[in-house]
Enzyme design. Sequence first.
Site, PDB file in Angstrom:
ATOM      1  N   ASP A 106      77.789 -38.265 -47.850  1.00  0.00           N
ATOM      2  CA  ASP A 106      78.655 -37.834 -46.386  1.00  0.00           C
ATOM      3  C   ASP A 106      79.655 -37.023 -46.951  1.00  0.00           C
ATOM      4  O   ASP A 106      80.046 -36.046 -46.158  1.00  0.00           O
ATOM      5  CB  ASP A 106      79.285 -39.054 -45.938  1.00  0.00           C
ATOM      6  N   CYS A 151      47.115  -9.874 -58.222  1.00  0.00           N
ATOM      7  CA  CYS A 151      48.440  -9.926 -57.898  1.00  0.00           C
ATOM      8  C   CYS A 151      48.848 -11.080 -57.382  1.00  0.00           C
ATOM      9  O   CYS A 151      48.401 -11.634 -56.373  1.00  0.00           O
ATOM     10  CB  CYS A 151      48.727  -8.712 -56.826  1.00  0.00           C
ATOM     11  N   LYS A 205      63.465  -9.268 -22.423  1.00  0.00           N
ATOM     12  CA  LYS A 205      64.743  -9.538 -23.309  1.00  0.00           C
ATOM     13  C   LYS A 205      65.836  -8.863 -23.283  1.00  0.00           C
ATOM     14  O   LYS A 205      65.647  -7.494 -23.119  1.00  0.00           O
ATOM     15  CB  LYS A 205      64.179  -9.897 -24.857  1.00  0.00           C
ATOM     16  N   SER A 247      52.526 -19.157 -24.099  1.00  0.00           N
ATOM     17  CA  SER A 247      53.862 -18.565 -24.350  1.00  0.00           C
ATOM     18  C   SER A 247      53.991 -17.390 -23.765  1.00  0.00           C
ATOM     19  O   SER A 247      52.982 -16.783 -23.169  1.00  0.00           O
ATOM     20  CB  SER A 247      54.322 -18.347 -25.817  1.00  0.00           C
ATOM     21  N   LEU A 248      54.960 -16.201 -23.792  1.00  0.00           N
ATOM     22  CA  LEU A 248      55.111 -15.281 -22.983  1.00  0.00           C
ATOM     23  C   LEU A 248      55.164 -13.925 -23.942  1.00  0.00           C
ATOM     24  O   LEU A 248      55.760 -13.831 -25.038  1.00  0.00           O
ATOM     25  CB  LEU A 248      56.355 -15.156 -22.251  1.00  0.00           C
ATOM     26  N   ASP A 285      67.418 -20.478 -21.972  1.00  0.00           N
ATOM     27  CA  ASP A 285      67.185 -20.793 -23.547  1.00  0.00           C
ATOM     28  C   ASP A 285      67.466 -22.231 -23.893  1.00  0.00           C
ATOM     29  O   ASP A 285      68.351 -22.601 -24.091  1.00  0.00           O
ATOM     30  CB  ASP A 285      68.332 -19.767 -24.109  1.00  0.00           C
ATOM     31  N   ASP A 315      75.702 -43.004 -50.336  1.00  0.00           N
ATOM     32  CA  ASP A 315      76.090 -42.570 -49.277  1.00  0.00           C
ATOM     33  C   ASP A 315      77.200 -41.988 -48.873  1.00  0.00           C
ATOM     34  O   ASP A 315      77.613 -40.683 -48.463  1.00  0.00           O
ATOM     35  CB  ASP A 315      75.727 -43.771 -48.387  1.00  0.00           C
ATOM     36  N   LYS A 363      56.973 -12.604 -12.962  1.00  0.00           N
ATOM     37  CA  LYS A 363      55.668 -13.199 -12.897  1.00  0.00           C
ATOM     38  C   LYS A 363      55.164 -12.653 -11.598  1.00  0.00           C
ATOM     39  O   LYS A 363      55.644 -12.363 -10.608  1.00  0.00           O
ATOM     40  CB  LYS A 363      55.706 -14.786 -12.463  1.00  0.00           C
ATOM     41  N   CYS A 372      53.027  -1.896 -58.558  1.00  0.00           N
ATOM     42  CA  CYS A 372      53.448  -2.976 -57.939  1.00  0.00           C
ATOM     43  C   CYS A 372      54.585  -3.524 -58.742  1.00  0.00           C
ATOM     44  O   CYS A 372      54.273  -4.005 -60.156  1.00  0.00           O
ATOM     45  CB  CYS A 372      52.250  -3.827 -57.747  1.00  0.00           C
ATOM     46  N   ALA A 401      78.969 -40.364 -51.410  1.00  0.00           N
ATOM     47  CA  ALA A 401      78.936 -39.120 -52.017  1.00  0.00           C
ATOM     48  C   ALA A 401      78.416 -38.075 -51.115  1.00  0.00           C
ATOM     49  O   ALA A 401      78.682 -36.808 -51.033  1.00  0.00           O
ATOM     50  CB  ALA A 401      78.480 -39.121 -53.321  1.00  0.00           C
ATOM     51  N   GLU A 418      62.098 -26.165 -18.459  1.00  0.00           N
ATOM     52  CA  GLU A 418      63.091 -25.952 -19.456  1.00  0.00           C
ATOM     53  C   GLU A 418      64.375 -26.993 -19.705  1.00  0.00           C
ATOM     54  O   GLU A 418      64.821 -27.235 -18.512  1.00  0.00           O
ATOM     55  CB  GLU A 418      63.716 -24.501 -19.438  1.00  0.00           C
ATOM     56  N   GLU A 452      63.021 -14.352 -12.839  1.00  0.00           N
ATOM     57  CA  GLU A 452      63.775 -15.554 -13.078  1.00  0.00           C
ATOM     58  C   GLU A 452      64.234 -15.471 -14.160  1.00  0.00           C
ATOM     59  O   GLU A 452      63.971 -14.850 -15.031  1.00  0.00           O
ATOM     60  CB  GLU A 452      62.710 -16.729 -13.225  1.00  0.00           C
ATOM     61  N   TYR A 490      59.836 -24.305 -13.418  1.00  0.00           N
ATOM     62  CA  TYR A 490      59.439 -23.089 -13.174  1.00  0.00           C
ATOM     63  C   TYR A 490      58.016 -22.635 -13.307  1.00  0.00           C
ATOM     64  O   TYR A 490      57.401 -21.506 -12.908  1.00  0.00           O
ATOM     65  CB  TYR A 490      60.211 -21.930 -14.071  1.00  0.00           C
ATOM     66  N   LYS A 515      65.393 -16.277 -17.929  1.00  0.00           N
ATOM     67  CA  LYS A 515      64.850 -16.720 -19.197  1.00  0.00           C
ATOM     68  C   LYS A 515      65.909 -17.863 -19.706  1.00  0.00           C
ATOM     69  O   LYS A 515      66.681 -17.631 -20.647  1.00  0.00           O
ATOM     70  CB  LYS A 515      64.276 -16.129 -20.076  1.00  0.00           C
ATOM     71  N   ARG A 564      56.301 -28.907 -25.973  1.00  0.00           N
ATOM     72  CA  ARG A 564      55.297 -27.697 -25.872  1.00  0.00           C
ATOM     73  C   ARG A 564      54.347 -28.044 -27.236  1.00  0.00           C
ATOM     74  O   ARG A 564      53.308 -27.803 -26.966  1.00  0.00           O
ATOM     75  CB  ARG A 564      55.933 -26.467 -25.966  1.00  0.00           C
ATOM     76  N   CYS A 571      52.728  -7.154 -60.060  1.00  0.00           N
ATOM     77  CA  CYS A 571      51.680  -7.395 -61.016  1.00  0.00           C
ATOM     78  C   CYS A 571      51.366  -6.040 -61.897  1.00  0.00           C
ATOM     79  O   CYS A 571      50.446  -5.985 -62.848  1.00  0.00           O
ATOM     80  CB  CYS A 571      50.323  -7.403 -60.403  1.00  0.00           C
ATOM     81  N   CYS A 601      49.288  -2.174 -53.034  1.00  0.00           N
ATOM     82  CA  CYS A 601      49.283  -2.626 -54.439  1.00  0.00           C
ATOM     83  C   CYS A 601      47.644  -2.655 -54.518  1.00  0.00           C
ATOM     84  O   CYS A 601      46.926  -3.159 -53.590  1.00  0.00           O
ATOM     85  CB  CYS A 601      49.819  -4.023 -54.600  1.00  0.00           C
TER      86      CYS A 601
HETATM   87  S1  IVH Z   1      57.001 -19.420 -17.559  1.00  0.00           S
HETATM   88  C1  IVH Z   1      52.780 -19.272 -18.616  1.00  0.00           C
HETATM   89  N1  IVH Z   1      59.800 -19.036 -16.820  1.00  0.00           N
HETATM   90  O1  IVH Z   1      60.280 -18.868 -22.489  1.00  0.00           O
HETATM   91  C2  IVH Z   1      54.182 -18.967 -18.266  1.00  0.00           C
HETATM   92  N2  IVH Z   1      59.139 -19.659 -19.113  1.00  0.00           N
HETATM   93  O2  IVH Z   1      58.984 -17.026 -24.264  1.00  0.00           O
HETATM   94  C3  IVH Z   1      54.923 -20.092 -19.150  1.00  0.00           C
HETATM   95  N3  IVH Z   1      61.219 -19.973 -20.604  1.00  0.00           N
HETATM   96  O3  IVH Z   1      57.677 -21.007 -23.533  1.00  0.00           O
HETATM   97  C4  IVH Z   1      56.317 -19.876 -19.226  1.00  0.00           C
HETATM   98  N4  IVH Z   1      62.594 -19.773 -18.781  1.00  0.00           N
HETATM   99  O4  IVH Z   1      60.007 -22.320 -22.788  1.00  0.00           O
HETATM  100  C5  IVH Z   1      58.669 -19.391 -17.809  1.00  0.00           C
HETATM  101  N5  IVH Z   1      61.746 -19.064 -16.128  1.00  0.00           N
HETATM  102  C6  IVH Z   1      60.918 -19.214 -17.149  1.00  0.00           C
HETATM  103  C7  IVH Z   1      61.528 -19.533 -18.374  1.00  0.00           C
HETATM  104  C8  IVH Z   1      60.421 -19.758 -19.369  1.00  0.00           C
HETATM  105  C9  IVH Z   1      62.546 -20.152 -20.280  1.00  0.00           C
HETATM  106  C10 IVH Z   1      60.626 -20.156 -21.750  1.00  0.00           C
HETATM  107  C11 IVH Z   1      59.499 -21.312 -22.047  1.00  0.00           C
HETATM  108  C12 IVH Z   1      58.375 -20.437 -22.433  1.00  0.00           C
HETATM  109  C13 IVH Z   1      59.226 -19.275 -23.283  1.00  0.00           C
HETATM  110  C14 IVH Z   1      58.306 -18.418 -23.540  1.00  0.00           C
END
Ligand code: IVH
Length: 699
Positions: free
Chosen positions: A49, A446, A328, A94-95, A132, A45, A304, A422, A47, A187, A128, A240, A130, A151, A425, A440
């Site tokens: 650490d 391959c 983004k 997800s989005l 993190d 342990d 949304k 390639c 070593a 979140e 809204e 949210y 987003k 999730r 291969c 290829c």
């Molecule tokens: S709405 C069906 N709202 O972003 C709609 N998501 O890239 C579900 N997130 O999985 C998501 N802020 O973990 C929503 N204001 C917000 C958010 C949000 C962060 C995350 C969430 C989702 C991910 C998608």
Amino acid sequence: MSISAEIAVGELTLEQAAEELARLAAEIHKLDVAYHQNDAPLVSDAAYDALRLRNVEIEARFPELVREDSPSRKVGAAPADGFGKVRHAKPMLSLDNAFSDEDVQDFDGKIRRFLGLSAEEPVEYVAEPKIDGLSISLRYENGRFVQGATRGDGVEGEDVTTNLLTLKDLPKTLQGSAPAVLEVRGEVYMARADFFRLNEQRAAAGEKTLFANPRNAAAGSLRQLDPAVTATRPLSLFCYAQGEIGEPVGDTHWEFLQRLRSWGFTVNERSTVCNNAAELLAFSSTLGTDRAGLPYDIDGVVYKVNRLDWQRRLGQVSRSPRWAIAHKFPAERAVTQLLEIRTNVGRTGAITPYAVLEPVTVGGVVVSRATLHNEDEIKRKDFRAGDWVVIQRAGDVIPQVVEVVREKRTADLPEWHPKDHCEICGSLAVKPEGEAIRRCTGGLQCEAQVVERLIHFASRDAFDIEGLGEKNVEFLHKSGRIKSPADIFTLAERESRPQLLPLKNQMGWGEKSVSKLFDAIEMRRRIGLDRFIYALGIRQVGQATARLLALNYHTLINWRAAMEEVAADPEGAARQHLVSIDQIGPSVADDLAAFFKEPHNSAVLDELQAQLTVEDFVSTVSADSPVVGKTVVFTGTLVTMSRDEAKAQAQALGAKVAGSVSAKTDYVVAGAEAGSKLKKAEELGVTVLTEEDWKALIQ
Ligand code: IVH
């Protein structure tokens, strides 16, 4: 051991530090595997650490060198099988991402088209931040918090109820009246100040590992097997979205957010109603400016559709709703040197060039490789080994090389030329006229293609075999144990004692891990037709197309017979039927034909069929839907909805939507000004419905 290991941290040069961090990451990983999976520690342990401590000390001195695979980033994550599993009552979606203003305008345009709205009709959105962090689902029954889950894969997550109870922002009971069943999504995050304080405390307490960023800290803290540890971590929560809900709450998302507040949830105070795409863009630009001053990390904004009835009509495509999108923030950029241009061979033989870079930090992550897209792009932008280049990284997408910094090119650098063989291969690598991608031609001779195909076969959306990730597939293939997909299912039989021992030793695995893998494989002997088709890795046959094929052909026997006919007769009825399926065009049909023409692929299918039970496709639609399994063609202009919406609705009810009329068509739904399709239906005696008839039918 490298020489730099003897040098004191304070005296390491940048190069020595980078080299040392690479060595430590590999070494610590090896020790972790031995300790956790093999129950056989290789060193004391103390070593161990000491190695971790040295890693942190070097990282503290050279923060720009922190590696993506650094042991310090992995801290805190409890083993995933330590928590119970929870099936989400409604999947956690997800989005989709928007990166440019244009993408946002397209989003608004698509929504209007889908809903059949005129240009004047306003569409309200809620914008809204987003957050993190990590998303969670909170279930309340009769006003009391009963369960909370991560999730996971969207369908099933981990039960973190007890850990969530330690969050100050989480209402244990709801104020006022609420639906008897209420699932709230939100979140969990760590505020930046809390994150810095936590790391300081950890450093002061002599902890060897610090968190890399607030998101990792939040995830590591929530996923602690001991809730007492989570209780000491400063976690926060924004809510949210709705999951399962006993009775409707209001008509709009905005009203829902207000209700959330009234029940005691924290809703982000920056959330705003916007009246059009321009207001959305203004919101993101303001928030982008304010971003650094916010007390928590955000990685973009979410838009949304405000009206909940519109959200329902819009529905979802594969795993993201049509009614929301994540915008983004612009990609972060950096300049570094392009050291070498190399290529990768994918599972369909596509040869894609990538850049090996002098490692550089972009947006908090060290980047040492980036994609160059394709050889035309290299030519057009004139990328050469030795150049200084601009690279960018946005969110979780692969880093890209954007352009050459011309002023910095001093030497006469040689141009890059693609090889016509390639590299893996040696087969001919050809680039057809007009196509961007060289391939290829080695097929399954391959190695690269075999391994990539196997990885795809076992991946989450295909066979989903836990424990058969990239590394293990590579190993099992290299050591000659798995050559073709069916070999996966005979592995346990072939590796039973006494051969189990070499497998264990070579993988650095414990007996438990091996038997876990065997169990995971065993569980997947039954599989749905759509996943099975997707797993085969046929070019252009992604999840959506695989699902369409399964829906239209229903059984493996049917599908296979039809595809073999398509391959044998490019003019035949089977092919005509295939391309009549809405969203399947001639180019997909060509790729399916090419796959079934290859004798090797037939052999793979035979072997798999001998090992597996491929279940007939059952749509998730209830059996009493009147149009399940029926083939429908929409033509002409509809009045109450757009054609896109009508098709999406029909598919959601289990119907097959076709683009052309044949004797196999069950219904033609004819709107105003229907032309040749209506005529053909009448000739063939296919039932023709008005829009009203159709709506009455599916009521
Ligand atoms: S709405 C069906 N709202 O972003 C709609 N998501 O890239 C579900 N997130 O999985 C998501 N802020 O973990 C929503 N204001 C917000 C958010 C949000 C962060 C995350 C969430 C989702 C991910 C998608």
